[in-house]
Design a protein around this motif. Structure first.
Motif, short mmCIF file in Angstrom:
data_model
loop_
_atom_site.label_atom_id
_atom_site.label_comp_id
_atom_site.label_asym_id
_atom_site.label_seq_id
_atom_site.Cartn_x
_atom_site.Cartn_y
_atom_site.Cartn_z
N PHE A 134 0.85 -1.20 0.00
CA PHE A 134 0.00 0.00 0.00
C PHE A 134 0.88 1.25 0.00
O PHE A 134 0.62 2.21 -0.74
CB PHE A 134 -0.90 -0.05 1.24
N LEU A 135 1.95 1.22 0.80
CA LEU A 135 2.84 2.38 0.83
C LEU A 135 3.65 2.50 -0.46
O LEU A 135 3.86 3.61 -0.97
CB LEU A 135 3.79 2.29 2.05
N VAL A 136 4.09 1.36 -1.02
CA VAL A 136 4.85 1.40 -2.28
C VAL A 136 3.97 1.94 -3.41
O VAL A 136 4.33 2.88 -4.12
CB VAL A 136 5.39 0.00 -2.64
N GLY A 137 2.77 1.34 -3.54
CA GLY A 137 1.84 1.80 -4.57
C GLY A 137 1.43 3.24 -4.33
O GLY A 137 1.24 4.02 -5.27
N GLY A 138 1.31 3.61 -3.05
CA GLY A 138 0.96 4.98 -2.69
C GLY A 138 2.05 5.96 -3.11
O GLY A 138 1.75 7.05 -3.60
N SER A 139 3.32 5.56 -2.92
CA SER A 139 4.40 6.48 -3.33
C SER A 139 4.33 6.74 -4.83
O SER A 139 4.62 7.84 -5.29
CB SER A 139 5.78 5.92 -3.01
N MET A 140 3.95 5.69 -5.58
CA MET A 140 3.82 5.90 -7.03
C MET A 140 2.70 6.89 -7.33
O MET A 140 2.82 7.74 -8.22
CB MET A 140 3.56 4.57 -7.74
N ALA A 141 1.60 6.79 -6.56
CA ALA A 141 0.52 7.76 -6.73
C ALA A 141 1.02 9.17 -6.41
O ALA A 141 0.60 10.13 -7.06
CB ALA A 141 -0.66 7.40 -5.82
N MET A 142 1.93 9.28 -5.44
CA MET A 142 2.47 10.60 -5.11
C MET A 142 3.28 11.16 -6.29
O MET A 142 3.22 12.35 -6.58
CB MET A 142 3.37 10.52 -3.87
N VAL A 143 4.03 10.28 -6.97
CA VAL A 143 4.77 10.72 -8.16
C VAL A 143 3.78 11.23 -9.21
O VAL A 143 3.97 12.30 -9.80
CB VAL A 143 5.61 9.55 -8.75
N PRO A 179 7.18 11.21 -19.85
CA PRO A 179 5.90 10.53 -20.03
C PRO A 179 5.99 9.01 -19.93
O PRO A 179 5.09 8.37 -19.38
CB PRO A 179 5.47 10.95 -21.44
N HIS A 180 7.06 8.41 -20.41
CA HIS A 180 7.17 6.96 -20.35
C HIS A 180 7.22 6.48 -18.91
O HIS A 180 6.57 5.50 -18.53
CB HIS A 180 8.40 6.50 -21.13
N PHE A 181 7.98 7.21 -18.08
CA PHE A 181 8.05 6.82 -16.66
C PHE A 181 6.70 7.08 -15.99
O PHE A 181 6.26 6.28 -15.15
CB PHE A 181 9.16 7.59 -15.96
N PHE A 182 6.03 8.16 -16.38
CA PHE A 182 4.70 8.44 -15.84
C PHE A 182 3.76 7.26 -16.11
O PHE A 182 3.03 6.81 -15.23
CB PHE A 182 4.15 9.72 -16.47
N ASN A 183 3.81 6.75 -17.35
CA ASN A 183 2.96 5.61 -17.69
C ASN A 183 3.31 4.38 -16.86
O ASN A 183 2.43 3.61 -16.48
CB ASN A 183 3.10 5.29 -19.18
N GLN A 184 4.59 4.18 -16.60
CA GLN A 184 4.97 3.05 -15.74
C GLN A 184 4.40 3.23 -14.34
O GLN A 184 3.99 2.27 -13.69
CB GLN A 184 6.49 2.93 -15.66
N THR A 199 1.58 4.91 -13.45
CA THR A 199 0.14 4.62 -13.39
C THR A 199 -0.11 3.12 -13.49
O THR A 199 -0.95 2.56 -12.79
CB THR A 199 -0.63 5.33 -14.53
N THR A 200 0.67 2.44 -14.33
CA THR A 200 0.48 1.00 -14.52
C THR A 200 0.80 0.24 -13.24
O THR A 200 -0.01 -0.55 -12.74
CB THR A 200 1.41 0.50 -15.64
N ALA A 223 4.18 -0.28 -19.03
CA ALA A 223 3.73 1.11 -19.17
C ALA A 223 2.42 1.15 -19.93
O ALA A 223 2.08 2.16 -20.53
CB ALA A 223 4.79 1.94 -19.88
N PHE A 224 1.68 0.04 -19.93
CA PHE A 224 0.48 -0.05 -20.76
C PHE A 224 -0.80 0.01 -19.95
O PHE A 224 -1.86 -0.36 -20.44
CB PHE A 224 0.53 -1.33 -21.60
N GLY A 225 -0.73 0.48 -18.72
CA GLY A 225 -1.92 0.51 -17.87
C GLY A 225 -2.13 -0.84 -17.22
O GLY A 225 -1.69 -1.86 -17.77
N TRP A 226 -2.80 -0.87 -16.06
CA TRP A 226 -2.94 -2.16 -15.36
C TRP A 226 -3.80 -3.13 -16.17
O TRP A 226 -3.74 -4.33 -15.97
CB TRP A 226 -3.49 -1.98 -13.95
#
Lengths: 192, 539
Positions: free
Chosen positions: B46-55, B70-75, B77-78, B142-145
Motif C-alpha cells: 500500500f505504501l509502495v503503490g501509494g508512493s507511485m501515486a504521489m509521483v 511521459p514513459h516513466f509516468f505511464n509506468q 500509473t500502470t 507502461a500499458f496501464g494495469w
C-alpha cells in the motif's frame, strides 16, 4: 458435514476446485474460437464470413437509398499503394454494383497480399453480400506492377431501415513471407 | 514484525515448538502468523503503490512536464494500479480471511496449512519481479494495469515477460488462497455452525473465493496469450495474423469485472460485522445479505462489456450490458438499505471502526452512483477514459475497499495484539483520511466531465486548478496513512490491556477467546448451537 472433525473430504474438494481452475484456464483459450464464431454469426465487431454470396436475385427496393463508403489502408510496414476508385456509392437495397480497387506494388520484388474487410456498423455486415471480390483470394503483384481489382456487391433488401450509411473498410496485409519462392517467381511481370 | 509475535509466543501451547527467528516465519503453517504476514505485506505494498501515486500527483500538480518523462509516468500509473489491486487490497483481504475465518467458524486452523504458507511466500517474489522490471532497460510495464493489446504486445518494453510471470505468480497465490478458504469453510465449521449461521464476513469470503477460482485462471490465460503474441509469434490479438485486439478486451474484462467484486465483497462482510456491533442491534436482513452477495457475484459475469461500450457494439449488446449493469444496483441497494436499517434506532457509538464503516457506506454509495452513470451507454461515450472513471473506481476502491480494511484493522486489532489502540490518534487518522480522500477524488469527477482524459502526464491549462486541489488532497491522504502505521505500531508495542470482548455489542466466536488470541484457538471445537452468532434476527 459440520460434524466431521477429521478432514476426509478435503482432498475431494481440492481436486474438484483444481479441476475448475484448469477448466477456467482452458475456457480463457476457448474464448478465442468462441469469439470468432460469435462474431461471424452476429456481425459483432464488424467481422463477417467473407464467403462468396449467391448471385443477386433480390428485387430492388427503389424507395430507399443507402450510402456505401469505402476505406482502404495498408498494414504497418506494408509498402503497397491501395485505394478505392470511388470513395462512396449510393445504392438501392437489392441493386448490384461493381467498384474497382486500385493497388500497386512500388517495390523491386514480387509480392503477395491479402485484403481483410471490416464493416461498420457491425450489424450491416449481415446484409452486405459480395458476389465477387478480390478479397476472396490472395493478390499476387509483380515488382512495380499495378492492378485494378473488382468487387461486386449488393445490399440485402432486408437491411434495417435505420441504417443509412455502411462503411466497408479493407486492410491490406503482406503475405509474401508465407509464399514459396516458386509461387513468387511465377507472378506475371507487368506488361508495359 | 518480530516484536509482535514475540509476545504472542507467550501464549503458545506447550506441545507446540515454534522455531524462532526468521525460520519461524518462513516455515509457519499457523493461520494467525500467515494472516499477520499477509496484512503487513499488503500494508508495505500500500505504501509502495501509494508512493507511485504521489509521483503521479506531483507531476500533475501543474500543466506541462516537470518531474518525470511521459514513459516513466505511464509506468507509474500502470504499476500503481497493479500493486494496489494485487498487492494491497487482495492480500489484505486474504490476511483478514486467514486471521478471522478459522476463529469465526470455530476451527483450529485453515484446512490446508502448508499450502497456506506457500500461497503467502510466493507473493513477495511476484512483486519483487514486478518492481525489478521498473529498473530494466526500456522500463517496466507502461500499458496501464489493464494491459490492452497491442500496447502490451507490439508496443511494450522488453521486460513484459517479467510482468507476465509476476501476474502468473499472483494468480497462483490467489487461487491457492481461495481453495484454502473454500475447503476450510466447507469442512471445518464447529458443530452447530450451519451455513446460514456463519458470520457475513465468512459468507462474503466464501463467495469471493469462488469468484477467484472462476476468473483468476482466465487472467492467467490472457497474460499467457500476451506472452506468446509478444515473444513466440502467435497472433491472438494481432490483426495481421488473423487475431483481434478487441478480443483482448473481452477476455480481460471477463476476468476484470468479477475481479472488482472480489475487491469489494469482503468489504461488505466486514461492514456487516462492524455496524451491528456499534449500533448494538443484530444485523437487519441476514439472509437477504447472503442472497444479495451471491446475486452480485452471479451478475458480475454478465456485465464485462460495459467497460468497452466505445469499441463499437451492436445496439442490442449495448442495451443488454447496460441493463445487466444497472440490475446490480438492486442487490447492492438491498445491502445499503440493510446497513441503514441496522443502525435505525440503535444505540450507536462512534469508535473508529464504526466511523470508517459509516464513511464506507456513504462514500461507497457515491462510487456506486457514479458507476450507474457510467453504466448508461449513451453518456458513457462522454465519460469513457476520462477522470470521471478515475474518480468512480477510486471512490469504490479507496473509500470503499481500503476504508473497510482500515475499519477491520481497528475492529480486530485488540484481538490480534491484546492491546487497545490509541483512540485519539485513530480518530485523527480517520478524519484526516476522510477529508483528504474527498479533496483528492471528488474534484476528479468535474475534471472528467470537463473532458480531462486519464493516464496522461500533461493536460490542458483549464484543468490546472482542479488538479492542484486534487494533488494537495493526494499528498494529505498519503501522509494520513502514516498515522495509521503509527497507531498500529503503538498498539502492537503496548497500550491498555484489551478484554476478550472489547466492543460491547460485538457478536461472534472470535470474541469468546482471550485477547490477544492464543497461538492455537478452538483445538476443541466450540458448541455453537446455544449462541449462533449474527443469527438472532431470524427469530
Amino acid at each position: 458435514m459440520a460434524e466431521q472433525q477429521g478432514k476426509p473430504d478435503n482432498t475431494r474438494i481440492v481436486r474438484r476446485l483444481l479441476l475448475t481452475v484448469v477448466g477456467m484456464f482452458a475456457f480463457g483459450f476457448a474464448l478465442v474460437p468462441l469469439y470468432d464464431v460469435f462474431c461471424d454469426i452476429t456481425g459483432f465487431n464488424g467481422r463477417f464470413t467473407d464467403g462468396q454470396a449467391a448471385a443477386n436475385t433480390k428485387t430492388v427496393d427503389t424507395s430507399r437509398t443507402v450510402n456505401v463508403q469505402f476505406i482502404t489502408r495498408v498494414n504497418k510496414g506494408m509498402p503497397w499503394g491501395f485505394e478505392p476508385e470511388v470513395n462512396s456509392v449510393r445504392v438501392h437495397p437489392g441493386e448490384t454494383k461493381v467498384v474497382n480497387f486500385l493497388a500497386n506494388n512500388p517495390t523491386g520484388g514480387n509480392m503477395i497480399a491479402q485484403a481483410i474487410p471490416s464493416v461498420a456498423p457491425g450489424e450491416a455486415s449481415l446484409y452486405l453480400n459480395k458476389v465477387e471480390c478480390f478479397c476472396f483470394n490472395q493478390q499476387p503483384l509483380a515488382a512495380g506492377a499495378k492492378t485494378a481489382m473488382p468487387m461486386q456487391f449488393y445490399l440485402d433488401p432486408e437491411i434495417p431501415d435505420d441504417i443509412h450509411t455502411v462503411t466497408l473498410s479493407y486492410t491490406m496485409y503482406d503475405m509474401t513471407e508465407n509464399a514459396t519462392p516458386d509461387a513468387l517467381a511465377a507472378i506475371a511481370q507487368p506488361v508495359n | 514484525m518480530s516484536t509482535v509475535v514475540g509476545e504472542m509466543d507467550q501464549h503458545d501451547d506447550h506441545h507446540h515448538h515454534a522455531p524462532s527467528g526468521v525460520t519461524r516465519w518462513l516455515f509457519t503453517t499457523n493461520h494467525k502468523d500467515i494472516g499477520s504476514m499477509y496484512l503487513w505485506f499488503s500494508f508495505i505494498m500500500f505504501l509502495v503503490g501509494g508512493s507511485m501515486a504521489m509521483v503521479i500527483r506531483a507531476e500533475l500538480f501543474q500543466p506541462g512536464l516537470q518531474l518525470v518523462d511521459p514513459h516513466f509516468f505511464n509506468q507509474m500509473t500502470t504499476v500503481h494500479g497493479l500493486i494496489m489491486v494485487f498487492g494491497a487490497v487482495m492480500p489484505a483481504f486474504t490476511g483478514l480471511a486467514n486471521w478471522m475465518i478459522p476463529m469465526m467458524i470455530g476451527a483450529p486452523d485453515m484446512a490446508l496449512p502448508r499450502m497456506n504458507n506457500w500461497s503467502f511466500w510466493i507473493l513477495p517474489f511476484a512483486f519483487a519481479i514486478l518492481l525489478a522490471s521498473l529498473f530494466m532497460e526500456g522500463g517496466g510495464p507502461a500499458f496501464g494495469w489493464t494491459f490492452y493489446a497491442p500496447l502490451s504486445t507490439t508496443y511494450s518494453s522488453d521486460s513484459t515477460a517479467l510482468f507476465v510471470f509476476s501476474v502468473h505468480i499472483m494468480g497462483i497465490s490467489s487461487i491457492m488462497g481461495a481453495i484454502n478458504v473454500i475447503v476450510t469453510i466447507m469442512n471445518m465449521r464447529a458443530p452447530g455452525m450451519t451455513y446460514m449461521k456463519m458470520p457475513l464476513f465468512v459468507w462474503s469470503w466464501f463467495i469471493t473465493a469462488f469468484l477467484l477460482i472462476a476468473v483468476m485462471p482466465v487472467l492467467a490465460g490472457a497474460v499467457t496469450m500476451v506472452l506468446t503474441d509478444k515473444y513466440f509469434g502467435t497472433s491472438f490479438f494481432d490483426a495481421a495474423g488473423g487475431g483481434d485486439p478487441v478480443m483482448f478486451q473481452h477476455i480481460f474484462w471477463f476476468f476484470g469485472h468479477p475481479e472488482v467484486y472480489i475487491m469489494i465483497l469482503p468489504s461488505f462482510g466486514i461492514v456487516s460485522a462492524i455496524i451491528p456491533a456499534f449500533a448494538r442491534k443484530p444485523l437487519f436482513g441476514y439472509a437477504s445479505m447472503v442472497y444479495a452477495t451471491a446475486a452480485i457475484a452471479g451478475l458480475s459475469f454478465l456485465v464485462w462489456a460495459h467497460h468497452m461500450f466505445t469499441t463499437g457494439m451492436p445496439v442490442f449488446a449495448e442495451l443488454f450490458f447496460m441493463y445487466c449493469t444497472m440490475l446490480i444496483s438492486v442487490p447492492t441497494g438491498v445491502k445499503v438499505f440493510n446497513w441503514v436499517a441496522t443502525m435505525w434506532r440503535g444505540s450507536i457509538t462512534f469508535e473508529t471502526p464504526m466511523l470508517f464503516s459509516l464513511a464506507f457506506v456513504i462514500l461507497f454509495t457515491i462510487g456506486g452512483f457514479s458507476g450507474l452513470m457510467l453504466a448508461i451507454t449513451p453518456v458513457d461515450f462522454q465519460y469513457h477514459d476520462t477522470y470521471f472513471v478515475v474518480a468512480h473506481f477510486h471512490y469504490v476502491l479507496v473509500s470503499g475497499a481500503i476504508f473497510s480494511i482500515m475499519a477491520a484493522a481497528y475492529f480486530w486489532l485488540p484481538k490480534w495484539t491484546g492491546h487497545m489502540y490509541d483512540e485519539g490518534l485513530a480518530k485523527l487518522h480517520f478524519w484526516a483520511s476522510l477529508i483528504s480522500v474527498n479533496v483528492l477524488f471528488f474534484p476528479m469527477h468535474f475534471a472528467g466531465l470537463a473532458g480531462m482524459p486519464r493516464r496522461i502526464p500533461d493536460y490542458s491549462i483549464q484543468f490546472a486548478d482542479i488538479n492542484q486541489i486534487v494533488s494537495i488532497g493526494g499528498f494529505a491522504f498519503g501522509l494520513s496513512q502514516l498515522i495509521f502505521l503509527w497507531v498500529v505500531i503503538k498498539c502492537v508495542k503496548g497500550g491498555e490491556k484489551a478484554p476478550a470482548k472489547p466492543w460491547e455489542g460485538a457478536e461472534g466466536l472470535e470474541w469468546t477467546v482471550p485477547s490477544p488470541a492464543p497461538y492455537h484457538t478452538f483445538d476443541t471445537p466450540p458448541d455453537t448451537s446455544k449462541t449462533p452468532p449474527e443469527a438472532q434476527d431470524h427469530g
